[in-house]
Structures are given as C-alpha cells and as structure tokens.
Design an enzyme around this catalytic site. Structure first.
Site, mmCIF file in Angstrom:
data_model
loop_
_atom_site.group_PDB
_atom_site.id
_atom_site.type_symbol
_atom_site.label_atom_id
_atom_site.label_comp_id
_atom_site.label_asym_id
_atom_site.label_seq_id
_atom_site.Cartn_x
_atom_site.Cartn_y
_atom_site.Cartn_z
ATOM 1 N N ARG A 240 -55.589 25.705 34.961
ATOM 2 C CA ARG A 240 -56.980 25.480 34.578
ATOM 3 C C ARG A 240 -57.493 24.196 35.214
ATOM 4 N NH1 ARG A 240 -55.796 24.466 28.057
ATOM 5 N NH2 ARG A 240 -54.257 22.826 28.359
ATOM 6 N N ARG B 271 -42.048 22.539 28.957
ATOM 7 C CA ARG B 271 -42.912 22.561 30.124
ATOM 8 C C ARG B 271 -43.613 21.210 30.205
ATOM 9 N NH1 ARG B 271 -41.814 26.171 33.713
ATOM 10 N NH2 ARG B 271 -43.982 26.497 34.380
ATOM 11 N N GLU C 30 -54.769 21.437 36.611
ATOM 12 C CA GLU C 30 -53.567 21.355 35.767
ATOM 13 C C GLU C 30 -52.497 22.335 36.253
ATOM 14 O OE1 GLU C 30 -54.772 21.154 31.652
ATOM 15 O OE2 GLU C 30 -52.917 22.123 31.014
ATOM 16 N N ASP D 293 -50.637 22.153 16.774
ATOM 17 C CA ASP D 293 -51.984 21.629 16.991
ATOM 18 C C ASP D 293 -52.109 20.294 16.261
ATOM 19 O OD1 ASP D 293 -52.904 23.634 18.615
ATOM 20 O OD2 ASP D 293 -53.644 24.865 16.960
ATOM 21 N N TYR E 228 -44.633 23.975 18.784
ATOM 22 C CA TYR E 228 -45.955 23.940 19.437
ATOM 23 C C TYR E 228 -46.975 23.701 18.325
ATOM 24 C CZ TYR E 228 -49.459 26.099 22.739
ATOM 25 O OH TYR E 228 -50.502 26.386 23.586
ATOM 26 N N ARG F 1 -52.383 32.582 19.061
ATOM 27 C CA ARG F 1 -53.272 31.420 18.962
ATOM 28 C C ARG F 1 -54.710 31.795 19.327
ATOM 29 N NH1 ARG F 1 -51.414 26.363 19.395
ATOM 30 N NH2 ARG F 1 -53.033 25.762 20.849
ATOM 31 N N ARG G 112 -62.582 38.943 19.889
ATOM 32 C CA ARG G 112 -63.773 39.128 19.047
ATOM 33 C C ARG G 112 -64.628 40.277 19.541
ATOM 34 N NH1 ARG G 112 -64.646 33.441 19.252
ATOM 35 N NH2 ARG G 112 -63.521 32.424 17.558
HETATM 36 N N1 UDP Z 1 -53.422 32.088 27.614
HETATM 37 C C1 UDP Z 1 -53.569 32.974 28.628
HETATM 38 N N2 UDP Z 1 -54.727 32.984 29.346
HETATM 39 C C2 UDP Z 1 -55.721 32.100 29.112
HETATM 40 C C3 UDP Z 1 -55.568 31.171 28.060
HETATM 41 C C4 UDP Z 1 -54.394 31.180 27.340
HETATM 42 O O1 UDP Z 1 -52.680 33.777 28.900
HETATM 43 O O2 UDP Z 1 -56.757 32.129 29.822
HETATM 44 C C5 UDP Z 1 -52.164 32.092 26.852
HETATM 45 C C6 UDP Z 1 -51.148 31.106 27.460
HETATM 46 O O3 UDP Z 1 -49.856 31.635 27.368
HETATM 47 C C7 UDP Z 1 -51.297 29.907 26.576
HETATM 48 C C8 UDP Z 1 -51.584 30.537 25.214
HETATM 49 O O4 UDP Z 1 -52.377 31.688 25.515
HETATM 50 O O5 UDP Z 1 -50.103 29.150 26.569
HETATM 51 C C9 UDP Z 1 -52.314 29.634 24.243
HETATM 52 O O6 UDP Z 1 -53.532 29.209 24.831
HETATM 53 P P1 UDP Z 1 -54.224 27.831 24.430
HETATM 54 O O7 UDP Z 1 -55.541 27.800 25.115
HETATM 55 O O8 UDP Z 1 -54.181 27.698 22.958
HETATM 56 O O9 UDP Z 1 -53.235 26.793 25.130
HETATM 57 P P2 UDP Z 1 -53.222 25.180 25.140
HETATM 58 O O10 UDP Z 1 -54.659 24.706 25.268
HETATM 59 O O11 UDP Z 1 -52.518 24.750 23.881
HETATM 60 O O12 UDP Z 1 -52.437 24.905 26.382
#
Ligand code: UDP
Length: 381
Positions: free
Chosen positions: A277, A247, A298, A348, A346, A171, A175
């Site tokens: 986060r 989860r 969170e 979007d 999962y 996902r 870059r």
């Molecule tokens: N992820 C991570 N570190 C980060 C952000 C994301 O390891 O700082 C991993 C984590 O397993 C997460 C996945 O990448 O579930 C997808 O991230 P995304 O930000 O898309 O998650 P969402 O916002 O859908 O919870």
C-alpha cells in the site's frame, strides 16, 4: 512496589500509569529514542506533515472506557478511514461494499440483489472456513478474492492465503450498502497532535521515570520488584528456543508538492506490484494545511534479527514454538508479559489499551490479596 516497564508503547504506558496513580514507583525503559512504540508519530522535517512513522494507525473502538481513557490524555479529531484499492488497472472502494461489487462486476445491483449475487459466487462446499482463503471464498467468491485479497495477502504475509488463519480476514467487513468506512466501530478518530504526545501524556506522572534509548539488561531486575515485559516474548528468553516469526515493514519515503494520490491509504491488490500500500500521511490530519506531501510505499518481508517486528505470523510452526515459550514463561516469577509482542498476538490499539487496563486491575487485585502478580493475563495461545 517498584515496577520496571520494558517498552514505552501503549501497554507499558497504560499499566505504568495505573501503577503510578496507585502510588507505586515506575520506571519505563525503551530501546528506541521515542515513546509510543509502533504508533509513534513525528513531524516530517521537509513537509511539516505529521507522519505515522511505523505505518498507518487509526484509532477505532466500541469500548467506551477505552475511548474515554485516550480522550483524557489528548484531544481527538474526527477521522474516518476510507481505503481504496488499485487492482487490475482500476481503483475500487474498500472494504468490499456495494460500490465495489457493482463497479467490479459492471452491475447496478441493490443490496438484496448483491447479497444474493455474492452468495451465488461463494464456494458452498466450505462449511466452516478455517483459512483466510476459505473465509474469502465463502464471503465474496473467487473473483473478488483474487482481485482484492489473494495478491495482497501473499505480499503482506509471505505465504499462501490457504495457510493463513481465517481470523486475519475477519478483521475486514463486507457491506451491502455504500458505506465505505473501513471500520464498524462507534468511536473513531485521530489524536490531534499524534500518538506520541498522547503516550507522553499518559507517562507524565510524578511517580514515572522514562529512560529512552535504554535496552533492557537483566541486572535491572535487582532494583525492581516486578518487570512488565512488552518486548518480544522470545526476546525475554534470549531466543533460546528459536525466533518466533514476524513480518517487518520497509517504507520507501517520497515527497512532492500538492497532492499525490487523493486519499490516506491506497492498497495494491495485484501480486506483481511489489508493495502492499501507499500512505499519504497528510490525509490522516485533514484539519491541517500543507503545501507539500509525504508518502510511504510499504513493503512487507520476513523479520530478521535486527528488524523491527510488526505482525506476528502465528502459523503452525510459530504456534508450536510459542507454546514452548509460554511454558518457559509460566515458570518465571516477578515478570508479566503484555501487549502485541509480549503475547505474540495481532492487536489493535484499543484492544491493547483494554488489556492493559485489565492487567492493571489484576495487579491491584493480586497485591490486595497478597498473591503473586500474573505472568500472563491474556493467554498467548
Ligand atoms: N487485506 C487484503 N487486501 C486488502 C486489505 C487487507 O487482503 O486490500 C488482508 C491482509 O491479509 C491484511 C488483513 O486483510 O493483513 C487485515 O487488513 P488490515 O487493513 O486490517 O491490516 P493492517 O492495517 O492491520 O495491516
């Protein structure tokens, strides 16, 4: 036909709207007291800030039809998601980009140099990465993996990243430029007044009746020709074969005056920080002015029977049980399973809407041909 949409989230609203526009009679129920499912937004009473009640939702898509669709129902404001990560006592830019790489390694590499450098860090013994961990080790090497992904993923998913599928990490882009836009899609924005008015507008049609705080009761089937189920797939069958793993999230709300973290989303990569986060909601609506600010810490944990399911886990164990539920479902008639919970994926928001539009088209096609409406349009497996 008389449709019963179970769930007033994106899937139920979009499919319900299409059926209503085609002249069908649509009832939408939801056990919660609001529409919009987990993208529900509400004004925080104390601060006046528009809050993403079930965690951050940023609309992004490459799908022109879907972008046109959502803009039909609500004005969108430009918004670009720029996420930061605090790890090992420093703040970095995400997704991993040239700034992250140079800052992390204390270097001044140009794009090609950084690309070659990360290649030298990568684990070349992994040919086709299947797990989250293998994907990360191939893409960014061990140091970046351990700083940004390992601890975060363990907290988020409650398991070792070596047990997670590679698709979870796919996902996120890596870059070799200073572009720190979290998403790479052409269209990105935020509904000016939040997602809840957008979903309410989709549901605002003379052929649609919405009943909130109304749990599903199998007796309701008698009054309808077809049920569109966007609740949990296992929930439809009374969890007879066991519970599919999810989860859930706990949010710890706090407020202060002014500004607390200076950005919408700050991730925490370290394993010993218990939350994943912190979201400062007013940054999701930068066009608004607020003196106070509201934030959510969170925390992710296993979803219990009374919790709200967020992320389908989809590990080996869940997949076996899922296959059994899919078999059961395929023996049903008069019901279609849709969306994140109905197909245990999962998704979007843009994909959810795309699939809902396709489902509505499939319904029209089946009705025109006089064939049964599909139980699944999207295969959960
Ligand atoms: N992820 C991570 N570190 C980060 C952000 C994301 O390891 O700082 C991993 C984590 O397993 C997460 C996945 O990448 O579930 C997808 O991230 P995304 O930000 O898309 O998650 P969402 O916002 O859908 O919870």
């Amino acid at each position: 036909m008389k449709f019963l949409m179970v769930g007033a989230g994106l899937s139920g609203a979009v499919i319900g709207r299409a059926m209503a526009e085609a002249g069908h009679d649509v009832t939408v129920i939801d056990s919660r007291d609001h529409v919009a499912g987990n993208c529900h937004t509400a004004r925080d009473q104390e601060t006046g800030v528009l809050v993403h009640v079930y965690g951050p939702h940023i609309f992004h898509t490459d799908d022109e039809e879907v972008w046109g669709y959502v803009n039909r129902f609500t004005p969108f404001k430009p918004y670009e998601n720029r996420v930061k990560s605090t790890t090992r006592g420093q703040v970095f830019s995400l997704p991993v980009n040239l700034h992250t790489i140079n800052q992390f390694f204390g270097m001044t590499m140009r794009p090609d140099e950084a690309r070659a450098f990360l290649k030298s860090q990568a684990d070349t013994s992994i040919r086709s990465p299947e797990t989250f961990e293998e994907q990360a080790l191939c893409l960014v090497g061990r140091d970046l993996y351990e700083a940004f992904f390992k601890g975060y993923a363990e907290k988020q998913w409650g398991c070792a990243p070596s047990a997670l599928p590679a698709s979870v990490l796919k996902r996120l882009p890596v870059r070799f430029t200073y572009d720190d836009n979290y998403f790479f899609h052409r269209f990105q924005g935020m509904p000016e007044d939040g997602y809840t008015p957008m979903v309410a507008a989709i549901l605002d049609h003379p052929n649609i009746t919405v009943s909130l705080s109304t749990p599903y009761d199998p007796a309701m089937r008698r009054a309808h020709d077809h049920v569109v189920w966007s609740g949990p797939l296992d929930g439809y069958f009374g969890y007879d074969l066991g519970r599919l793993g999810y989860r859930t999230l706990d949010f710890e709300r706090f407020t202060t005056t002014g500004d607390w973290q200076g950005c919408a989303v700050m991730n925490y990569g370290d394993r010993d920080v218990p939350f994943t986060r912190i979201t400062e909601h007013k940054y999701f609506a930068p066009w608004e002015q607020h003196e106070k600010t509201v934030l959510y810490r969170e925390y992710s944990r296993a979803c219990g029977p009374d919790d709200i399911p967020y992320y389908p886990i989809r590990l080996v164990e869940e997949k076996a049980m899922l296959a059994d539920y899919v078999d059961l479902a395929k023996r049903e008639s008069g019901v279609s399973f849709v969306g994140r919970l109905g197909t245990y994926r999962y998704l979007d928001m843009d994909v959810t809407i795309r699939e809902a539009l396709e489902t509505a088209r499939a319904f029209h096609g089946a009705m025109a041909a006089g064939t049964p409406l599909p139980v699944f349009l999207q295969d959960p497996l």
